[in-house]
Motif scaffolding. Structure first.
Motif, PDB file in Angstrom:
ATOM      1  N   ASP A  48      46.254  42.768  53.806  1.00 12.05           N
ATOM      2  CA  ASP A  48      45.030  43.445  54.712  1.00 12.05           C
ATOM      3  C   ASP A  48      43.915  43.583  53.788  1.00 12.05           C
ATOM      4  O   ASP A  48      44.000  44.249  52.808  1.00 12.05           O
ATOM      5  CB  ASP A  48      45.664  44.660  55.338  1.00 12.05           C
ATOM      6  CG  ASP A  48      44.723  45.416  56.364  1.00 12.05           C
ATOM      7  OD1 ASP A  48      43.558  45.560  56.046  1.00 12.05           O
ATOM      8  OD2 ASP A  48      45.088  45.256  57.606  1.00 12.05           O
ATOM      9  N   ASN A  49      42.801  43.308  54.189  1.00 12.30           N
ATOM     10  CA  ASN A  49      41.486  43.161  53.622  1.00 12.30           C
ATOM     11  C   ASN A  49      40.939  44.702  53.366  1.00 12.30           C
ATOM     12  O   ASN A  49      40.252  45.003  52.545  1.00 12.30           O
ATOM     13  CB  ASN A  49      40.427  42.480  54.055  1.00 12.30           C
ATOM     14  CG  ASN A  49      40.452  40.969  53.901  1.00 12.30           C
ATOM     15  OD1 ASN A  49      41.513  40.427  53.122  1.00 12.30           O
ATOM     16  ND2 ASN A  49      40.138  40.101  55.056  1.00 12.30           N
ATOM     17  N   LYS A 113      55.158  31.433  52.407  1.00 14.33           N
ATOM     18  CA  LYS A 113      53.837  31.927  52.995  1.00 14.33           C
ATOM     19  C   LYS A 113      53.402  30.932  54.089  1.00 14.33           C
ATOM     20  O   LYS A 113      53.703  29.848  54.127  1.00 14.33           O
ATOM     21  CB  LYS A 113      52.777  31.720  51.733  1.00 14.33           C
ATOM     22  CG  LYS A 113      53.250  32.483  50.699  1.00 14.33           C
ATOM     23  CD  LYS A 113      52.185  32.592  49.524  1.00 14.33           C
ATOM     24  CE  LYS A 113      52.485  31.123  48.945  1.00 14.33           C
ATOM     25  NZ  LYS A 113      51.442  31.008  47.711  1.00 14.33           N
ATOM     26  N   PHE A 114      52.767  31.772  55.307  1.00 11.62           N
ATOM     27  CA  PHE A 114      52.187  30.887  56.336  1.00 11.62           C
ATOM     28  C   PHE A 114      51.150  31.841  57.079  1.00 11.62           C
ATOM     29  O   PHE A 114      51.068  33.054  56.722  1.00 11.62           O
ATOM     30  CB  PHE A 114      53.523  30.757  57.305  1.00 11.62           C
ATOM     31  CG  PHE A 114      54.018  32.079  57.841  1.00 11.62           C
ATOM     32  CD1 PHE A 114      53.727  32.546  58.934  1.00 11.62           C
ATOM     33  CD2 PHE A 114      54.988  32.779  56.957  1.00 11.62           C
ATOM     34  CE1 PHE A 114      54.094  33.899  59.500  1.00 11.62           C
ATOM     35  CE2 PHE A 114      55.557  34.080  57.556  1.00 11.62           C
ATOM     36  CZ  PHE A 114      55.115  34.701  58.883  1.00 11.62           C
ATOM     37  N   TYR A 115      50.589  31.193  57.811  1.00 15.01           N
ATOM     38  CA  TYR A 115      49.582  31.962  58.652  1.00 15.01           C
ATOM     39  C   TYR A 115      49.899  32.429  59.879  1.00 15.01           C
ATOM     40  O   TYR A 115      50.625  31.919  60.661  1.00 15.01           O
ATOM     41  CB  TYR A 115      48.300  31.106  59.156  1.00 15.01           C
ATOM     42  CG  TYR A 115      47.187  30.805  57.765  1.00 15.01           C
ATOM     43  CD1 TYR A 115      46.085  31.792  57.793  1.00 15.01           C
ATOM     44  CD2 TYR A 115      47.448  29.476  56.990  1.00 15.01           C
ATOM     45  CE1 TYR A 115      45.411  31.705  56.831  1.00 15.01           C
ATOM     46  CE2 TYR A 115      46.315  29.648  55.780  1.00 15.01           C
ATOM     47  CZ  TYR A 115      45.549  30.566  55.885  1.00 15.01           C
ATOM     48  OH  TYR A 115      44.554  30.301  54.965  1.00 15.01           O
ATOM     49  N   GLY A 116      49.621  33.687  60.226  1.00 17.90           N
ATOM     50  CA  GLY A 116      50.141  34.466  61.329  1.00 17.90           C
ATOM     51  C   GLY A 116      48.755  35.193  61.920  1.00 17.90           C
ATOM     52  O   GLY A 116      47.769  34.806  61.323  1.00 17.90           O
ATOM     53  N   CYS A 117      49.035  36.233  62.740  1.00 23.86           N
ATOM     54  CA  CYS A 117      47.887  36.783  63.089  1.00 23.86           C
ATOM     55  C   CYS A 117      47.884  38.172  63.021  1.00 23.86           C
ATOM     56  O   CYS A 117      49.021  38.864  62.973  1.00 23.86           O
ATOM     57  CB  CYS A 117      47.260  36.452  64.668  1.00 23.86           C
ATOM     58  SG  CYS A 117      48.610  36.974  66.015  1.00 23.86           S
ATOM     59  N   GLY A 121      43.906  39.798  66.539  1.00 22.52           N
ATOM     60  CA  GLY A 121      43.775  38.533  66.836  1.00 22.52           C
ATOM     61  C   GLY A 121      43.460  37.803  65.617  1.00 22.52           C
ATOM     62  O   GLY A 121      43.516  36.443  65.758  1.00 22.52           O
ATOM     63  N   ARG A 122      42.858  38.568  64.678  1.00 25.06           N
ATOM     64  CA  ARG A 122      42.412  37.812  63.510  1.00 25.06           C
ATOM     65  C   ARG A 122      43.681  37.113  62.817  1.00 25.06           C
ATOM     66  O   ARG A 122      44.698  37.369  62.620  1.00 25.06           O
ATOM     67  CB  ARG A 122      41.625  38.600  62.437  1.00 25.06           C
ATOM     68  CG  ARG A 122      40.261  39.055  62.909  1.00 25.06           C
ATOM     69  CD  ARG A 122      39.780  39.867  62.149  1.00 25.06           C
ATOM     70  NE  ARG A 122      40.368  41.322  61.808  1.00 25.06           N
ATOM     71  CZ  ARG A 122      40.918  41.729  60.874  1.00 25.06           C
ATOM     72  NH1 ARG A 122      40.831  40.904  59.547  1.00 25.06           N
ATOM     73  NH2 ARG A 122      41.556  42.652  60.545  1.00 25.06           N
TER      74      ARG A 122
END
Length: 464
Positions: A48-49, A113-117, A121-122
């Motif tokens: 989380d940024n 590792k994978f992309y989720g949201c 919604g980001r």
């Protein structure tokens, strides 16, 4: 994708935001899968940024028996979270993985590792991490490909659930994770590798007085087993007979393939009646009518089914068609999940299972010669190895012939291939073509799809 071994380190002075996974686990973040497994923990983490590495959820295989402590789990969440901060190179939809060794905790971590949201919604990077004691690394590594396949599949489902309803995505993959642990643990417990003896197979007990029915079953079973890339299921009501046939077919598999195979165990009744996807060999105490056909056609390899109930042999589509059918089914699965959260039930059609009516001539000759051999373990085992080398030699010749013809832009003919390899019928050719998939993946599909190919070769198994 290559497997990377790395030794996990701390994060002192790395210039990143302070870790936020130091407060310990709370009950809302923890689930118990209730499975006795050597894989003790699965955790989901992200970056989380604003707050840095973030622990999303922890699944214990069996929380009471787990020897991996909170400190280790939080360290892994921090480690993988910071790794995600540095890793933004992979495209969306791509699952990459890494193997971490944590000697200070005596733990191995397999991180996917994978992309989720996020909730808003980001898109962001996530990681599923599998934790196990280091002593189980040798059991786990042969199953790496199966683990990757399963995790890629439920990662796709998790992403879809996130986009549909972020709040319920984690609870919806509970059953997938539980099934995954049961699957992997069952393979390790009933593994075939290192335990195979020809004396425990039908090839040791085959004699001149063996009945025609037994010979016919063996011919069809071995033929189809080789034609479906050495992937088979044996079903019946007698566990000893099932295991005997499984071990018979296992004589034609490599040691590596046997590490992804299993026999039935007397104290494992539930697993003995459960189909485990993507194994090379397994036995099931099950009737033909009870087979989960919709799951079998989702296997990443074509499959032979040997029924000891009626002494018949069936198979799914052969290699040239199986991959395209599987891709179509998986697309339907995801589309159906998006609509109603349920996996589609693929109807059993005549094209999905083909009755094997005869064996290959080379298998018939092999069994006739086996019947003449003295019943001595070493002699029969060596003859099986000789037969496997014979098949491999023809396979190498096929690959060399096709590559030579391609370079010269010559039109390929089934008759020319048969003549060059001294092959007398289509069943023999399909055995060689399927074996070529082991050494040259995609060759069979490429050959069948050539518009210049003349002659007739039955591909077996149809479309959806």
């Amino acid at each position: 994708m290559a497997c990377n071994f790395e030794e996990g380190q701390g994060n002192e002075g790395d210039g990143l935001p302070k870790d936020t996974v130091h407060e310990g686990l709370i009950s809302a973040l923890v689930s118990d899968l209730g499975v006795d497994s050597f894989i003790e923990v699965i955790l989901l983490s992200t970056w989380d940024n604003v707050v840095g590495p973030k622990l999303c959820h922890v699944w214990y295989s069996d929380q009471e028996r787990c020897k991996i402590g909170e400190k280790c789990i939080l360290h892994v969440a921090s480690l993988t979270g910071r790794d995600l901060f540095h890793d933004g190179s992979e495209g969306e939809g791509i699952v990459s993985y890494k193997l971490l060794l944590l000697p200070q905790h005596d733990v191995v971590v397999n991180c996917y590792k994978f992309y989720g949201c996020l909730k808003d919604g980001r898109t962001t990077l996530y990681a599923f991490s599998i934790l196990m004691p280091t002593r189980y690394l040798n059991d786990y590594m042969p199953l790496y490909q199966i683990c990757e396949t399963r995790i890629v599949e439920f990662t796709a489902k998790f992403r879809l659930f996130q986009f549909k309803n972020y709040q319920t995505a984690i609870e919806k993959i509970f059953n997938d994770l539980k099934a995954f642990l049961i699957h992997i643990t069952a393979i390790v417990r009933g593994k075939l590798s290192g335990t195979l003896e020809i004396a425990d197979t039908w090839l040791f007990s085959i004699f001149k007085n063996t009945t025609k029915e037994e010979i016919a079953l063996l011919e069809k079973a071995i033929t189809s087993h080789l034609q479906t890339c050495r992937c088979s299921i044996v079903i019946g009501s007698d566990m000893k007979q099932i295991n005997k046939m499984v071990r018979t077919l296992a004589m034609f598999n490599s040691e590596k393939e046997l590490q992804s195979s299993r026999i039935n165990l007397e104290d494992d009744e539930r697993i003995n009646q459960s189909y485990l996807p993507d194994l090379y060999l397994q036995g099931l105490l099950m009737e033909l009518e009870s087979l989960p056909i919709s799951d079998i056609v989702r296997s990443h390899r074509p499959t032979t089914i040997i029924s000891l109930h009626n002494w018949e042999v069936y198979r799914t589509a052969l290699p040239d068609q199986h991959a395209s059918i599987l891709q179509e089914i998986l697309k339907i699965d995801l589309a159906t999940l998006w609509i109603n959260n349920n996996k589609v039930t693929v109807s059993l059609s005549p094209q999905m299972l083909t009755l094997v009516e005869e064996g290959a001539l080379l298998i018939e000759e092999f069994l006739e010669e086996m019947k003449e051999l003295p019943c001595i373990t070493q002699i029969r085992a060596e003859y099986i190895e000789h037969f496997k080398q014979k098949v491999d030699t023809k396979t190498y010749a096929l690959i060399e012939f096709i590559e030579s013809e391609r370079k010269q832009n010559n039109a390929l003919s089934i008759d020319d291939i048969k003549t060059y390899l001294s092959i007398r019928n289509d069943n023999d050719l399909i055995v060689i073509l399927a074996t070529s998939e082991y050494y040259k993946p995609g060759l069979c599909s490429w050959l069948i799809g050539q518009p210049s190919l003349t002659g007739y070769l039955p591909s077996g198994g149809g479309n959806l």
